[in-house]
Design a protein around this motif. Structure first.
Motif, PDB file in Angstrom:
ATOM      1  N   LEU B  62      38.978   1.747  -2.288  1.00  0.00           N
ATOM      2  CA  LEU B  62      38.619   2.599  -3.710  1.00  0.00           C
ATOM      3  C   LEU B  62      37.150   2.365  -3.680  1.00  0.00           C
ATOM      4  O   LEU B  62      36.142   1.448  -3.487  1.00  0.00           O
ATOM      5  CB  LEU B  62      38.834   1.347  -4.869  1.00  0.00           C
ATOM      6  CG  LEU B  62      40.549   1.520  -5.236  1.00  0.00           C
ATOM      7  CD1 LEU B  62      41.139   0.588  -6.066  1.00  0.00           C
ATOM      8  CD2 LEU B  62      41.292   2.872  -5.173  1.00  0.00           C
ATOM      9  N   ASP B  63      36.539   3.403  -4.106  1.00  0.00           N
ATOM     10  CA  ASP B  63      35.119   3.830  -4.681  1.00  0.00           C
ATOM     11  C   ASP B  63      34.673   3.254  -6.006  1.00  0.00           C
ATOM     12  O   ASP B  63      33.604   2.980  -6.579  1.00  0.00           O
ATOM     13  CB  ASP B  63      34.528   5.209  -4.498  1.00  0.00           C
ATOM     14  CG  ASP B  63      34.572   5.831  -2.900  1.00  0.00           C
ATOM     15  OD1 ASP B  63      33.881   4.910  -2.184  1.00  0.00           O
ATOM     16  OD2 ASP B  63      35.648   6.212  -2.557  1.00  0.00           O
ATOM     17  N   GLY B  64      35.934   3.028  -6.731  1.00  0.00           N
ATOM     18  CA  GLY B  64      35.863   2.777  -8.223  1.00  0.00           C
ATOM     19  C   GLY B  64      37.112   2.263  -8.793  1.00  0.00           C
ATOM     20  O   GLY B  64      38.188   3.007  -8.488  1.00  0.00           O
ATOM     21  N   LEU B  65      36.950   1.807  -9.934  1.00  0.00           N
ATOM     22  CA  LEU B  65      38.252   1.177 -10.834  1.00  0.00           C
ATOM     23  C   LEU B  65      37.811   1.479 -11.978  1.00  0.00           C
ATOM     24  O   LEU B  65      36.686   0.965 -12.427  1.00  0.00           O
ATOM     25  CB  LEU B  65      38.701  -0.136 -10.388  1.00  0.00           C
ATOM     26  CG  LEU B  65      39.343  -1.066 -10.972  1.00  0.00           C
ATOM     27  CD1 LEU B  65      40.824  -0.152 -10.695  1.00  0.00           C
ATOM     28  CD2 LEU B  65      39.494  -2.408 -10.697  1.00  0.00           C
ATOM     29  N   VAL B  66      38.888   1.814 -12.887  1.00  0.00           N
ATOM     30  CA  VAL B  66      38.578   2.194 -14.277  1.00  0.00           C
ATOM     31  C   VAL B  66      39.586   1.503 -15.214  1.00  0.00           C
ATOM     32  O   VAL B  66      40.921   1.738 -14.670  1.00  0.00           O
ATOM     33  CB  VAL B  66      38.438   3.607 -14.834  1.00  0.00           C
ATOM     34  CG1 VAL B  66      38.134   3.605 -16.233  1.00  0.00           C
ATOM     35  CG2 VAL B  66      37.283   4.336 -13.978  1.00  0.00           C
ATOM     36  N   TYR B  67      39.460   0.518 -16.030  1.00  0.00           N
ATOM     37  CA  TYR B  67      40.435  -0.004 -17.066  1.00  0.00           C
ATOM     38  C   TYR B  67      40.429   0.572 -18.207  1.00  0.00           C
ATOM     39  O   TYR B  67      39.678   0.362 -18.870  1.00  0.00           O
ATOM     40  CB  TYR B  67      40.457  -1.698 -16.963  1.00  0.00           C
ATOM     41  CG  TYR B  67      41.601  -2.110 -17.382  1.00  0.00           C
ATOM     42  CD1 TYR B  67      42.796  -2.353 -16.736  1.00  0.00           C
ATOM     43  CD2 TYR B  67      41.750  -2.458 -18.934  1.00  0.00           C
ATOM     44  CE1 TYR B  67      43.793  -3.067 -17.426  1.00  0.00           C
ATOM     45  CE2 TYR B  67      42.801  -3.201 -19.200  1.00  0.00           C
ATOM     46  CZ  TYR B  67      43.801  -3.287 -18.531  1.00  0.00           C
ATOM     47  OH  TYR B  67      45.072  -3.879 -19.114  1.00  0.00           O
ATOM     48  N   GLY B  95      45.617  -7.858 -19.187  1.00  0.00           N
ATOM     49  CA  GLY B  95      45.701  -7.067 -18.109  1.00  0.00           C
ATOM     50  C   GLY B  95      44.399  -6.643 -17.146  1.00  0.00           C
ATOM     51  O   GLY B  95      44.551  -6.230 -16.117  1.00  0.00           O
ATOM     52  N   ALA B  96      43.436  -6.402 -18.127  1.00  0.00           N
ATOM     53  CA  ALA B  96      42.099  -6.149 -17.313  1.00  0.00           C
ATOM     54  C   ALA B  96      41.741  -7.409 -16.253  1.00  0.00           C
ATOM     55  O   ALA B  96      41.323  -6.988 -15.369  1.00  0.00           O
ATOM     56  CB  ALA B  96      41.028  -6.261 -18.392  1.00  0.00           C
ATOM     57  N   VAL B 114      34.710  -0.098 -14.397  1.00  0.00           N
ATOM     58  CA  VAL B 114      34.259   0.418 -15.640  1.00  0.00           C
ATOM     59  C   VAL B 114      35.603  -0.124 -16.476  1.00  0.00           C
ATOM     60  O   VAL B 114      36.678   0.372 -16.230  1.00  0.00           O
ATOM     61  CB  VAL B 114      33.957   2.081 -15.888  1.00  0.00           C
ATOM     62  CG1 VAL B 114      33.696   2.285 -17.413  1.00  0.00           C
ATOM     63  CG2 VAL B 114      32.897   2.600 -14.834  1.00  0.00           C
ATOM     64  N   PHE B 115      35.267  -0.968 -17.562  1.00  0.00           N
ATOM     65  CA  PHE B 115      35.938  -1.280 -18.477  1.00  0.00           C
ATOM     66  C   PHE B 115      35.799  -0.471 -19.622  1.00  0.00           C
ATOM     67  O   PHE B 115      34.694  -0.231 -20.185  1.00  0.00           O
ATOM     68  CB  PHE B 115      36.035  -2.704 -18.704  1.00  0.00           C
ATOM     69  CG  PHE B 115      36.546  -3.608 -17.831  1.00  0.00           C
ATOM     70  CD1 PHE B 115      37.880  -3.725 -17.544  1.00  0.00           C
ATOM     71  CD2 PHE B 115      35.504  -4.265 -16.900  1.00  0.00           C
ATOM     72  CE1 PHE B 115      38.095  -4.620 -16.233  1.00  0.00           C
ATOM     73  CE2 PHE B 115      35.827  -5.097 -15.908  1.00  0.00           C
ATOM     74  CZ  PHE B 115      37.131  -5.181 -15.713  1.00  0.00           C
TER      75      PHE B 115
END
Lengths: 71, 224
Positions: B62-67, B95-96, B114-115
């Protein structure tokens, strides 16, 4: 097993030249968070390092002994 | 502007309006967006740790993750039950935490997380004790992760929108929506796409020196 530890260190960006069982992780730049990263990488390879053993791991040999106990 | 997102892979947890808008924006930039939620092809229940184990073999993909997963139960504290409180905290905050914990190994070095927070994390709000507390906790989690993961070049930020034109907002009493809108300099709600654009900026290398930050996407709410 030593080869696996060596490749694990390389994958995580640590130097491995002249690595022996006596090599201290601290001397490679592996601090406590780095050690956690290594154990997470090991988990993905199917090894479990109990949390209480983490503080005992100071050298490559220590890690090999814990992994040996896993096998 | 070239967002430098082309051919990169991002996971978006939560398939609400903002999650979907983010996935669309990323795909428009030529990136791959993997939506994870109870209803998605990639199934994930953020309230069940077992559910994360199916992704345990993901390594540096993954290049990124968004919650973006989030719920609210809006009641004055006197009426809020422990079960209400726990349900909101479980989805929005626990969950985060589980997402961060279980997707850490899936993140490439120098990736971006990013949250989705909210202005109420700092502002508080009548009837939103659980929601605002969960978002304040989320911001503290974000700052901790920014510190722990900087060693790998992983950046961690949050965005805090004001009211957004989403399904969650349509469930609010009109009086509450009007109150927020009146207090917002731009006198309107944000559209999900306007929030998604800022998420994309934080995912992009264009924000490469930003970490540990909360970015307000609030139409001037805090300035008013």
């Amino acid at each position: 097993m030593m080869d696996m530890v060596k490749s694990l260190l390389e994958e995580n960006g640590y130097p491995t030249e002249g690595l022996t069982e006596e090599t201290n992780f601290e001397s490679l730049g592996v601090d406590s968070l780095g050690l956690v990263d290594l154990t997470l990488s090991l988990e993905q390879k199917g090894y479990t390092i109990p949390e209480e053993k983490l503080s005992e791991i100071k050298t490559v040999g220590d890690l090999l002994r814990v992994l040996g106990g896993n096998a | 502007m070239n967002w430098q997102l082309c051919e990169k892979t991002f996971a978006i947890v939560g398939s609400g309006d903002i999650g979907k808008a983010t996935a669309r924006a990323l795909e428009q930039e030529g990136a791959k967006a993997i939506l994870l939620s109870r209803k998605s092809e990639h199934c994930l229940d953020v309230t069940d740790e077992e559910s994360f184990k199916q992704y345990g073999s993901w390594s540096k993909i993954l290049d990124g993750l968004v919650y973006t997963a989030g719920i609210t139960v809006d009641k004055p504290v006197g009426l809020l039950t422990l079960a209400d409180w726990q349900r909101v905290i479980e989805t929005n905050l626990t969950g985060a935490f589980l997402t961060a914990k279980h997707f850490y190994m899936a993140l490439k070095p120098n990736s971006s997380v990013v949250f989705l927070s909210s202005i109420v994390a700092q502002w508080g709000n009548i009837g939103q004790a659980a929601y605002s507390s969960s978002k304040a906790g989320l911001e503290a989690l974000m700052k901790t992760l920014a510190k722990e993961w900087a060693r790998k070049g992983i950046r961690v930020n949050a965005i805090a929108p004001g009211l957004v034109n989403t399904k969650m907002t349509t469930e609010l009493p009109q009086m509450v929506v009007d109150g927020f809108t009146q207090h917002t300099l731009l006198k309107r709600l944000a559209e999900p796409e306007e929030v998604a654009n800022v998420i994309c900026f934080l995912l992009s290398p264009l924000s490469s020196f930003m970490t540990g930050q909360v970015i307000y996407v609030d139409g001037g709410f805090f300035t008013a």
